[in-house]
Design a protein around this motif. Structure first.
Motif, PDB file in Angstrom:
ATOM      1  N   ALA A  28       0.823  -1.144   0.005  1.00 24.84           N
ATOM      2  CA  ALA A  28      -0.010  -0.225  -0.091  1.00 24.84           C
ATOM      3  C   ALA A  28       0.940   1.257  -0.040  1.00 24.84           C
ATOM      4  O   ALA A  28       2.233   1.303   0.249  1.00 24.84           O
ATOM      5  CB  ALA A  28      -0.778   0.081   1.446  1.00 24.84           C
ATOM      6  N   SER A  29       0.325   2.252  -0.297  1.00 26.80           N
ATOM      7  CA  SER A  29       1.196   3.652  -0.336  1.00 26.80           C
ATOM      8  C   SER A  29       2.095   3.779   1.024  1.00 26.80           C
ATOM      9  O   SER A  29       3.354   4.213   0.529  1.00 26.80           O
ATOM     10  CB  SER A  29       0.166   4.879  -0.457  1.00 26.80           C
ATOM     11  N   ASP A  30       1.701   3.551   1.907  1.00 26.04           N
ATOM     12  CA  ASP A  30       2.669   3.870   3.138  1.00 26.04           C
ATOM     13  C   ASP A  30       2.523   2.635   4.166  1.00 26.04           C
ATOM     14  O   ASP A  30       2.346   2.753   5.327  1.00 26.04           O
ATOM     15  CB  ASP A  30       2.193   5.053   4.109  1.00 26.04           C
ATOM     16  N   ALA A  49       3.398   1.503   7.723  1.00 32.54           N
ATOM     17  CA  ALA A  49       4.658   0.820   7.712  1.00 32.54           C
ATOM     18  C   ALA A  49       4.830   0.377   9.053  1.00 32.54           C
ATOM     19  O   ALA A  49       5.361  -0.590   9.498  1.00 32.54           O
ATOM     20  CB  ALA A  49       5.630   1.381   6.919  1.00 32.54           C
ATOM     21  N   ALA A  50       5.098   1.357  10.217  1.00 34.01           N
ATOM     22  CA  ALA A  50       5.179   1.234  11.285  1.00 34.01           C
ATOM     23  C   ALA A  50       4.378   0.190  12.113  1.00 34.01           C
ATOM     24  O   ALA A  50       4.931  -0.546  12.723  1.00 34.01           O
ATOM     25  CB  ALA A  50       5.315   2.667  12.035  1.00 34.01           C
ATOM     26  N   GLN A  51       3.135   0.286  11.896  1.00 33.79           N
ATOM     27  CA  GLN A  51       2.106  -0.606  12.507  1.00 33.79           C
ATOM     28  C   GLN A  51       2.323  -2.009  12.010  1.00 33.79           C
ATOM     29  O   GLN A  51       2.524  -2.904  12.624  1.00 33.79           O
ATOM     30  CB  GLN A  51       0.618  -0.324  12.254  1.00 33.79           C
ATOM     31  N   TRP A  52       2.564  -2.187  10.572  1.00 31.19           N
ATOM     32  CA  TRP A  52       2.755  -3.527   9.984  1.00 31.19           C
ATOM     33  C   TRP A  52       4.303  -4.051  10.706  1.00 31.19           C
ATOM     34  O   TRP A  52       4.146  -5.499  11.134  1.00 31.19           O
ATOM     35  CB  TRP A  52       2.976  -3.609   8.636  1.00 31.19           C
TER      36      TRP A  52
END
Length: 64
Positions: A28-30, A49-52
């Motif tokens: 996804a975008s971020d 990205a941080a959550q993933w």
């Protein structure tokens, strides 16, 4: 206003082989997008990205 790009590059774990009751991860975008392989048309959810990264770290460390 920036319109987010649709998720792309969907893939599922190689451990799933030919199973259809899995989740797929897309870019996804971020971050990442996640959807159910049983009903791809039902949509998906996105995460930064941080959550993933935090989720993957938690899985790898056995917190789930």
């Amino acid at each position: 206003m920036t319109i987010p790009r649709m998720p792309y590059g969907w893939r599922k774990s190689s451990y799933s082989s030919s199973q259809t009751n899995c989740v797929e991860i897309g870019r996804a975008s971020d971050g990442a997008a996640v959807r159910d392989t049983k009903d791809r048309s039902a949509g998906y959810f996105t995460t930064t990205a941080a959550q993933w990264s935090a989720f993957i770290d938690a899985v790898k460390s056995g917190r789930f």
